[in-house]
Write a protein that holds these residues in place. Structure first.
Motif, PDB file in Angstrom:
ATOM      1  N   SER A 203       0.830  -1.207   0.000  1.00 33.09           N
ATOM      2  CA  SER A 203       0.000   0.000   0.000  1.00 33.09           C
ATOM      3  C   SER A 203       0.857   1.247   0.000  1.00 33.09           C
ATOM      4  N   GLY A 204       0.329   2.292  -0.632  1.00 32.68           N
ATOM      5  CA  GLY A 204       0.956   3.599  -0.595  1.00 32.68           C
ATOM      6  C   GLY A 204       0.299   4.453   0.474  1.00 32.68           C
ATOM      7  N   ASP A 205       1.002   4.674   1.589  1.00 37.34           N
ATOM      8  CA  ASP A 205       0.411   5.381   2.728  1.00 37.34           C
ATOM      9  C   ASP A 205       1.439   6.280   3.416  1.00 37.34           C
ATOM     10  N   GLY A 206       2.282   6.911   2.615  1.00 40.86           N
ATOM     11  CA  GLY A 206       3.420   7.643   3.148  1.00 40.86           C
ATOM     12  C   GLY A 206       4.678   6.804   3.088  1.00 40.86           C
ATOM     13  N   GLN A 207       4.499   5.509   3.133  1.00 43.83           N
ATOM     14  CA  GLN A 207       5.531   4.516   2.853  1.00 43.83           C
ATOM     15  C   GLN A 207       4.952   3.556   1.809  1.00 43.83           C
ATOM     16  N   ILE A 208       5.766   2.595   1.398  1.00 42.54           N
ATOM     17  CA  ILE A 208       5.224   1.428   0.704  1.00 42.54           C
ATOM     18  C   ILE A 208       5.144   0.347   1.760  1.00 42.54           C
ATOM     19  N   THR A 209       3.953   0.252   2.364  1.00 44.95           N
ATOM     20  CA  THR A 209       3.759  -0.612   3.524  1.00 44.95           C
ATOM     21  C   THR A 209       3.316  -2.000   3.088  1.00 44.95           C
ATOM     22  N   LEU A 210       3.902  -3.018   3.707  1.00 47.61           N
ATOM     23  CA  LEU A 210       3.573  -4.412   3.424  1.00 47.61           C
ATOM     24  C   LEU A 210       2.840  -5.002   4.621  1.00 47.61           C
ATOM     25  N   GLU A 211       1.762  -5.746   4.317  1.00 42.57           N
ATOM     26  CA  GLU A 211       0.987  -6.412   5.355  1.00 42.57           C
ATOM     27  C   GLU A 211       0.652  -7.823   4.901  1.00 42.57           C
TER      28      GLU A 211
ATOM     29  N   VAL B 156       7.532   6.967  -4.620  1.00 43.99           N
ATOM     30  CA  VAL B 156       6.859   5.953  -5.433  1.00 43.99           C
ATOM     31  C   VAL B 156       5.434   5.720  -4.944  1.00 43.99           C
ATOM     32  N   GLU B 157       4.599   5.221  -5.838  1.00 47.33           N
ATOM     33  CA  GLU B 157       3.204   4.898  -5.530  1.00 47.33           C
ATOM     34  C   GLU B 157       2.749   3.798  -6.485  1.00 47.33           C
TER      35      GLU B 157
END
Length: 477
Positions: free
Chosen positions: A230-238, A263-264
């Motif tokens: 996800s693009g949320d200020g970072q490229i967050t992985l869940e 990046v997004e």
């Protein structure tokens, strides 16, 4: 009896695979026998950049623009522009959908308008073969969200737990007077109707989240069945073992120098011949399009690595926020044939040489000084029916062909019927007025030819010198 038992065994294996997530339960499928990949994406701003484009790759890293680098589908609904397309294949491979953001920046809408009072719809196309697509329709997904201001960046994944699709997207629902995009979801089986939207992902405080894409993991790989980026200020992985269950934060890609400031638009692709993935990221801040990031385990941030210089090539157009489908041999053959890089040409009138065949409001005539120029550009495709024939596909309205009806011509969307194919097919012959030019004989009315009369295109029998001049054209770039 042995044949019956074999079929029964095959059915049981297929059912077992379905419930272990190893068939078409994810946005993509990947097998060593599959020959290549199809990327759907948009390329930039403006009315033509924000449309559907296709690119092909044999290895997932070196991409070739299809359709001569031109659009493959054009939205004629809503804002008449689309971004962030997702390409979805049904579990049995019998249907495909493209779902996209209904958004056209710099062609009638500003970013502020799109954020605060944008389209609440998604744009959807449907196909049974990846090459003949329905007309687009609008799917209202955010209208039922209280104070929902838009609907952006849609994705969908098959959920075997509910036997339908989880459709998810971002909507701006302001928080304390400030923009606050959250990801919502609804369930659907046909992308024409949906369940009541619910919140899927929300970040704390005022932190927004807009782009997210889920990939399903093969059995035995990684700590989770599903991973989302996800693009949320970072490229967050869940990670999660259930699409609509609890998701656990894995980490982000800041360790390899990539944050949401650069990046997004994360886009997953599994390599067909090995347990390795690339997470493509749109380098929006520098305007450079997609960058692949590699990993052998999407559930571990330490496994991600940047590409070596020269290890990938994205082709001639800028690839922006889309999705990738691994193609079977049959799918690849159909796609490469339909979207072959046929050059764009114009048809110049023989007896009015400053005039060219063009479409205007889907009517067809000959005019000088055509603007935009693409209104007079066509791809001479292999005929929709018959051998050695041609059909004229519009460059700026792909899927629309020159077609006669009651001997008049219009630019019409191909409905896939035999009647349409016959009406839109012609035999190219030596020019009736000059053998160095060309004339075009109707496939289903072979006594008639394409000609202009009072500058309008018609299908007529040709009986005199004036008619021969009117029915003669030069195919030129």
């Amino acid at each position: 009896m042995s044949a019956v038992l074999s079929r029964l065994a095959a059915i049981l294996v297929a059912v077992a695979l379905l419930f272990t997530g190893q068939v078409l339960a994810a946005p993509d499928r990947a097998a060593a026998a599959d020959p290549g990949y199809l990327m759907t994406h948009f390329i930039g701003e403006g009315a033509t950049g924000q449309q559907i484009y296709f690119s092909h790759s044999s290895d997932g890293l070196h991409w070739n623009d299809l359709n001569g680098g031109g659009m493959t589908l054009r939205s004629t609904v809503g804002t008449r522009g689309v971004r962030d397309p997702a390409l979805v294949r049904s579990p049995d491979g019998s249907k495909y959908w493209i779902i996209a953001t209904d958004l056209c920046i710099d062609c009638g809408q500003t970013w502020s308008q799109a954020i605060n009072d944008g389209s609440r719809n998604l744009v959807v196309w449907e196909s049974t073969d990846l090459v003949t697509w329905s007309q687009p329709w609008l799917l209202n997904v955010a209208g039922a969200i209280p104070d929902g201001r838009n609907a952006w960046a849609p994705e969908a994944i098959w959920n075997p737990a509910t036997n339908d699709y989880v459709l998810y997207w971002a909507t701006n629902v302001p928080l304390d007077g400030r923009t606050k995009h959250r990801v919502f979801y609804a369930r659907t089986s046909d992308f024409r109707s949906i369940t009541t939207p619910k919140t899927f992902i929300e970040r704390p405080g005022t932190q927004e989240i807009i782009d997210t894409q889920i990939v399903e993991m093969p059995a035995g790989v990684g700590a989770y069945r599903y991973v989302r980026a996800s693009g949320d200020g970072q490229i967050t992985l869940e990670g999660s073992n259930s699409i609509l269950g609890t998701w656990t934060t894995i980490g982000n890609l800041s360790g390899i120098g990539l944050t949401g400031a650069q990046v997004e638009g994360p886009m997953w692709m599994k390599f067909r011949d090995r347990n390795e993935w690339t997470l493509y990221l749109d380098q929006y801040a520098s305007g450079r399009g997609y960058l692949p990031v590699f990993t052998t385990d999407p559930t571990s941030t330490s496994a991600y690595r940047l590409p070596a210089s020269g290890s990938y090539n994205l082709g001639g157009t800028k690839k922006r926020h889309g999705s990738i489908l691994t193609l079977t041999a049959a799918e690849e053959s159909r796609v490469l044939t339909r979207y072959a890089n046929t050059p764009a040409n114009r048809l110049q009138s023989f007896n009015f040489q400053d005039r060219y065949v063009r479409h205007a409001d889907f009517d067809v005539r000959i005019d000088p000084n055509v603007s935009p120029a693409d209104d007079s550009r066509f791809r001479l495709r292999p005929g929709l029916t018959g051998s050695g024939t041609v059909s004229f596909e519009s460059v700026n309205f792909p899927g629309y062909f020159l077609r006669h009806s009651n001997y008049d011509f219009q630019l019409v969307y191909n409905d896939g019927t035999a009647q349409f194919a016959a009406d839109a097919t012609f035999t190219k012959v030596a020019g009736l007025a000059d053998a160095g030019w060309s004339s075009f004989q109707s496939y289903n009315h072979p006594d008639r030819y394409i000609r202009h009369y009072a500058y309008q295109l018609r299908l007529d029998p040709i009986t005199n010198a004036t008619g021969r001049g009117d029915a003669t054209f030069r195919v030129t770039s």
